[in-house]
Design an enzyme around this catalytic site. Sequence first.
Site, PDB file in Angstrom:
ATOM      1  N   GLU A 236      24.912 -32.366 -29.366  1.00 29.28           N
ATOM      2  CA  GLU A 236      24.308 -33.541 -28.729  1.00 29.28           C
ATOM      3  C   GLU A 236      22.891 -33.218 -28.262  1.00 29.28           C
ATOM      4  OE1 GLU A 236      27.627 -34.206 -26.116  1.00 29.28           O
ATOM      5  OE2 GLU A 236      28.818 -34.696 -27.890  1.00 29.28           O
TER       6      GLU A 236
ATOM      7  N   HIS B 223      24.253 -27.323 -27.883  1.00 28.04           N
ATOM      8  CA  HIS B 223      25.306 -28.274 -28.241  1.00 28.04           C
ATOM      9  C   HIS B 223      24.733 -29.296 -29.227  1.00 28.04           C
ATOM     10  CE1 HIS B 223      28.264 -31.460 -27.961  1.00 28.04           C
ATOM     11  NE2 HIS B 223      29.098 -30.547 -27.513  1.00 28.04           N
TER      12      HIS B 223
ATOM     13  N   GLY C 270      34.651 -35.877 -30.520  1.00 26.57           N
ATOM     14  CA  GLY C 270      34.875 -37.201 -29.944  1.00 26.57           C
ATOM     15  C   GLY C 270      35.455 -38.227 -30.905  1.00 26.57           C
TER      16      GLY C 270
ATOM     17  N   GLY D 153      35.911 -31.148 -24.931  1.00 29.05           N
ATOM     18  CA  GLY D 153      35.083 -32.220 -24.376  1.00 29.05           C
ATOM     19  C   GLY D 153      35.936 -33.238 -23.632  1.00 29.05           C
ATOM     20  N   GLY D 154      36.279 -34.330 -24.308  1.00 29.20           N
ATOM     21  CA  GLY D 154      36.988 -35.449 -23.669  1.00 29.20           C
ATOM     22  C   GLY D 154      38.222 -35.040 -22.862  1.00 29.20           C
TER      23      GLY D 154
ATOM     24  N   GLU E  66      31.637 -26.091 -33.666  1.00 29.86           N
ATOM     25  CA  GLU E  66      32.007 -27.482 -33.421  1.00 29.86           C
ATOM     26  C   GLU E  66      31.512 -28.347 -34.583  1.00 29.86           C
ATOM     27  OE1 GLU E  66      32.632 -28.163 -28.918  1.00 29.86           O
ATOM     28  OE2 GLU E  66      30.520 -28.529 -29.347  1.00 29.86           O
TER      29      GLU E  66
ATOM     30  N   SER F 117      37.690 -32.523 -30.674  1.00 32.73           N
ATOM     31  CA  SER F 117      38.971 -33.234 -30.534  1.00 32.73           C
ATOM     32  C   SER F 117      40.156 -32.298 -30.244  1.00 32.73           C
ATOM     33  CB  SER F 117      39.238 -34.104 -31.771  1.00 32.73           C
ATOM     34  OG  SER F 117      38.220 -35.080 -31.910  1.00 32.73           O
TER      35      SER F 117
ATOM     36  N   ASN G 163      33.673 -28.756 -21.372  1.00 34.43           N
ATOM     37  CA  ASN G 163      32.333 -29.349 -21.338  1.00 34.43           C
ATOM     38  C   ASN G 163      32.483 -30.787 -20.850  1.00 34.43           C
ATOM     39  OD1 ASN G 163      29.825 -30.414 -21.820  1.00 34.43           O
ATOM     40  ND2 ASN G 163      29.880 -30.131 -24.046  1.00 34.43           N
ATOM     41  N   TRP G 164      32.143 -31.003 -19.585  1.00 36.77           N
ATOM     42  CA  TRP G 164      32.347 -32.341 -19.004  1.00 36.77           C
ATOM     43  C   TRP G 164      31.303 -33.341 -19.497  1.00 36.77           C
ATOM     44  CZ3 TRP G 164      33.656 -31.487 -13.053  1.00 36.77           C
ATOM     45  CH2 TRP G 164      34.753 -30.615 -12.947  1.00 36.77           C
ATOM     46  N   LYS G 165      30.297 -32.852 -20.202  1.00 35.92           N
ATOM     47  CA  LYS G 165      29.193 -33.702 -20.682  1.00 35.92           C
ATOM     48  C   LYS G 165      28.629 -34.502 -19.512  1.00 35.92           C
ATOM     49  CE  LYS G 165      31.056 -33.398 -25.284  1.00 35.92           C
ATOM     50  NZ  LYS G 165      31.232 -33.975 -26.604  1.00 35.92           N
TER      51      LYS G 165
HETATM   52  P1  13P Z   1      35.636 -33.524 -27.810  1.00 33.58           P
HETATM   53  O1  13P Z   1      36.654 -32.537 -27.337  1.00 33.58           O
HETATM   54  O2  13P Z   1      35.548 -34.745 -26.926  1.00 33.58           O
HETATM   55  O3  13P Z   1      35.774 -33.846 -29.258  1.00 33.58           O
HETATM   56  O4  13P Z   1      34.198 -32.825 -27.638  1.00 33.58           O
HETATM   57  C1  13P Z   1      34.009 -31.547 -28.127  1.00 33.58           C
HETATM   58  C2  13P Z   1      32.728 -31.048 -27.611  1.00 33.58           C
HETATM   59  O5  13P Z   1      31.668 -31.533 -27.946  1.00 33.58           O
HETATM   60  C3  13P Z   1      32.780 -29.931 -26.655  1.00 33.58           C
HETATM   61  O6  13P Z   1      31.516 -29.373 -26.461  1.00 33.58           O
END
Ligand code: 13P
Length: 265
Positions: free
Chosen positions: A107, A105, A183, A244-245, A177, A223, A13-15
């Site tokens: 967010e 998600h 994050g 994510g990151g 999640e 994470s 997920n590149w956000k």
């Molecule tokens: P991180 O891997 O940056 O913690 O993010 C997880 C995430 O929200 C994937 O959708």
Amino acid sequence: MAIKTRTAIIAGNWKMNYGPQLAANFARDIVPELGRLMLLYERIMSILCPPAISLAAVRQVLDEHPLTRIELGAQNMYYEEKGAFTGEIAPTMVSELCSTVILGHSERRTYFGETDEMVNKKAQAALRHGLRPIICIGEHLEQYEAGQTEQVIRTQVLHSLANFSAQRAADVVIAYEPIWAIGTGKAATVEGAGKVISLIRELYNDMYGSEAATDLRILYGGSVTPANIGEFMAHADIDGALVGGASIKQDFVEIVQKTIETLEQ
Ligand code: 13P
């Protein structure tokens, strides 16, 4: 390790990172190696989920490497077919380019007011259009600390995952999640995540029967790094990760490689 029956999924997920140009550059950096790894091991699927505006650019890079099997996913979509919904993207638009769509998600739930009911409508629309929904659920830190995780997950599963047809229920992917792990660099423990994931599978079993529950893929997210993916993948009930990151760096290739190493053991 016992052979897992379900094909693993590592989704990135590149956000809100990488516009079309940078997304294409990054995809060109990782796709050849990622594709090579996936040719060596068939029981893994890897899905890149760039921002909507960059989907076409990444699609083009993937089409330049037709043997790679790497899939493309959107990070969100609307459930209506078309019309006056400024700024939204319809399921048919997503399915022109993608196999998959991330829905609900945390967010989106936190910053854009998405509810379980909206997520459920989106998931049903995705299934109607042949898209694989990755539906995200997870508890806040305060809920975790108050020991309410099970209750929160139960409610999210019952409402976000309601009313799927029996034959499509197995096409769904769930990402657990925990919001406090996203994050923060503080991943859940394998035991903790595994316990919640087993609960999700039980609830799904009650809703859709044992066949759908057995086929259901449940990912962990929060994470995930090359250093911890192996432990998660060694758990019998964890079918992959939503990253994510670490998905917008070379680390993503390493995560796929570590996943394969773990599954081959
Ligand atoms: P991180 O891997 O940056 O913690 O993010 C997880 C995430 O929200 C994937 O959708």
